[in-house]
Structures are given as C-alpha cells and as structure tokens.
Design a protein around this motif. Sequence first.
Motif, short mmCIF file in Angstrom:
data_model
loop_
_atom_site.label_atom_id
_atom_site.label_comp_id
_atom_site.label_asym_id
_atom_site.label_seq_id
_atom_site.Cartn_x
_atom_site.Cartn_y
_atom_site.Cartn_z
N THR A 84 46.44 16.20 14.66
CA THR A 84 45.99 17.55 14.31
C THR A 84 45.59 18.30 15.57
O THR A 84 45.05 17.72 16.51
CB THR A 84 44.78 17.54 13.34
N THR A 86 43.69 21.98 16.63
CA THR A 86 42.86 23.03 16.02
C THR A 86 42.36 24.02 17.06
O THR A 86 41.87 23.60 18.11
CB THR A 86 41.62 22.40 15.35
N SER A 106 45.69 25.92 12.95
CA SER A 106 45.82 24.47 13.07
C SER A 106 47.24 24.03 12.77
O SER A 106 47.99 24.71 12.07
CB SER A 106 44.84 23.76 12.14
N MET A 108 49.24 20.29 11.69
CA MET A 108 49.17 18.87 11.36
C MET A 108 50.59 18.32 11.45
O MET A 108 51.51 18.88 10.85
CB MET A 108 48.61 18.67 9.95
#
Length: 222
Positions: A84, A86, A106, A108
Amino acid sequence: MDDFVAPTDRTRLRRAAGRGTYDLATVEAILDTALVCHVGFALEGRPWVFPFAFVRRERHLYLHGAAANFGLKALATGAEACVTVTILDGLVLARSAFHHSVNSRSVMLFGQAEAVTDPVAKRAVLLALVERLVPGRSDDCRPPTAEELRRTSVVRLPVDELSAKVRIGGPNDEPGDLDLPYWAGDLPLHLTAGHPRADAGSSGLPVPSYLQDWPGTPVPAH
Ligand SMILES: Cc1cc2nc3c(=O)[nH]c(=O)nc-3n(C[C@H](O)[C@H](O)[C@H](O)COP(=O)(O)OP(=O)(O)OC[C@H]3O[C@@H](n4cnc5c(N)ncnc54)[C@H](O)[C@@H]3O)c2cc1C
C-alpha cells in the motif's frame, strides 16, 4: 500501452467505490509522489508489514535493503505481497463525529516479487531510488561500489494487479446536520522540507540547489 488495469476479484473496490480508479496515469502519479510504501506478506503463517522507500520504473515497483533483510528474502523467493502507498492530503471535519474523514490518495497493489541480481540493473535501481527521494542527487554523490551492490538486495513487483482510491473535498454531512453550530471543512496537509542542516564535514560547501527545490507532496486542488 493500456490506460487502465483490469480489476480482479481482490482489487475490485466495494466500499466508496466511486473514489476508486484503475487509471494508470492516476496510479503512477500517486506512486511517483509518495515516498514510502508498506509491504505486507505472510511468512510461515504469520503476517508482516514493512515500510520501505521505493521507486517506480515503467511497470515495476522496486524495493531495496540489506542482503540479510528477511522480508526482502521472503519476497525474492516468491512470497505473495500486498503493497500500500498512501499520501495524506488533509483532515476532513464534519458536523457529526461519524462523517469525519481524511483526504488522501492511495494505491493497493498485489503481486509476486522477483529478485534483481544483475549488478548493472541493481546499480541503476539504487541510483533511481536516490533520485526519487531527492531529485538531482543521483549525479551528486559517489555511486555504489561492487561490494555495496553485493551487500544490497533489490526486488521488484509488477505494477499490474492494483487499485487506487482518491478522496478530495469537504465533509459529506447529513442534510439534517447542516444547521448544527459546529465548524466544518477541511485542513489541507502536505509534506514540505525544513531547512537543510549541513553535517560537520559539509560546513564549507554550499547547500545544493536541488534541496531548495525539493518537491514534497503538494495538496491537489479540489
Ligand atoms: C490515509 C487513509 C486512512 C484511512 N482510514 C480509514 C479508517 O480509519 N477506517 C476505514 O474503514 N477506512 C479507512 N481508509 C480506507 C481504507 O483504506 C479502505 O479503503 C476501506 O476501509 C474500505 O474497506 P473495505 O473492506 O470496504 O474494502 P473494499 O473496498 O471491499 O476492498 C476491496 C479492494 O478494493 C481495493 N481498495 C480498498 N481500499 C483501498 C485503498 N484505500 N486504496 C486503494 N485500493 C483500495 C483493494 O484492491 C481491495 O482489495 C483509509 C484510507 C486512507 C488512504
């Protein structure tokens, strides 16, 4: 090259799906702005999450560390990873406690890493990492030696199975709360540089201009 990646069973956004995107330009902009990622994987049935500096090059995300780093060893030998990335862009204050939120971007990403072992490729990645953290720096430092390359692991993950999520804007208050006497809005946050501090051996040297221009993470307009 495709402009979008196809969602899979595990990258299909469900909650707040309207904030999700599979647009590669958005994904790459997030990967090229954030300075840190968190890499999760399971090893012998136990979960681990490591923060790493990283750099994206084309459709791969590169990590590096000491040759003895067990997380990188696990990744290099085929552990499935979830990464991840961010960027925190702001705090969102609603009239109700329930609707407080954060503005953020973000990504993923899922995938299986592979080791980068060729010394020429490793050297290029390590210099790209320096350049990613401080644009302009990779030409202004001693490059890695063969021994330093030997002591460093580099792995890469495909930028392939992923999703991005972006929240911008103010609070989403309930209509019935709009007349409540509480301030509501958002507080933009962004990463900026402080003043460079020379170490003892650098006191006679000018501060490099690329430090004055260090980009940080500007807040997107909304
Ligand atoms: C800085 C920050 C703080 C957050 N704080 C909270 C919090 O306190 N509580 C909370 O519930 N949520 C928080 N979120 C959102 C959180 O990341 C999840 O998006 C959310 O919890 C949705 O979970 P879900 O089970 O509905 O996942 P789903 O939407 O069902 O997840 C399905 C798939 O969507 C994708 N996905 C989900 N979330 C993200 C994401 N953030 N970015 C990219 N792809 C994604 C993944 O591929 C995932 O496998 C925060 C996000 C950020 C960036």
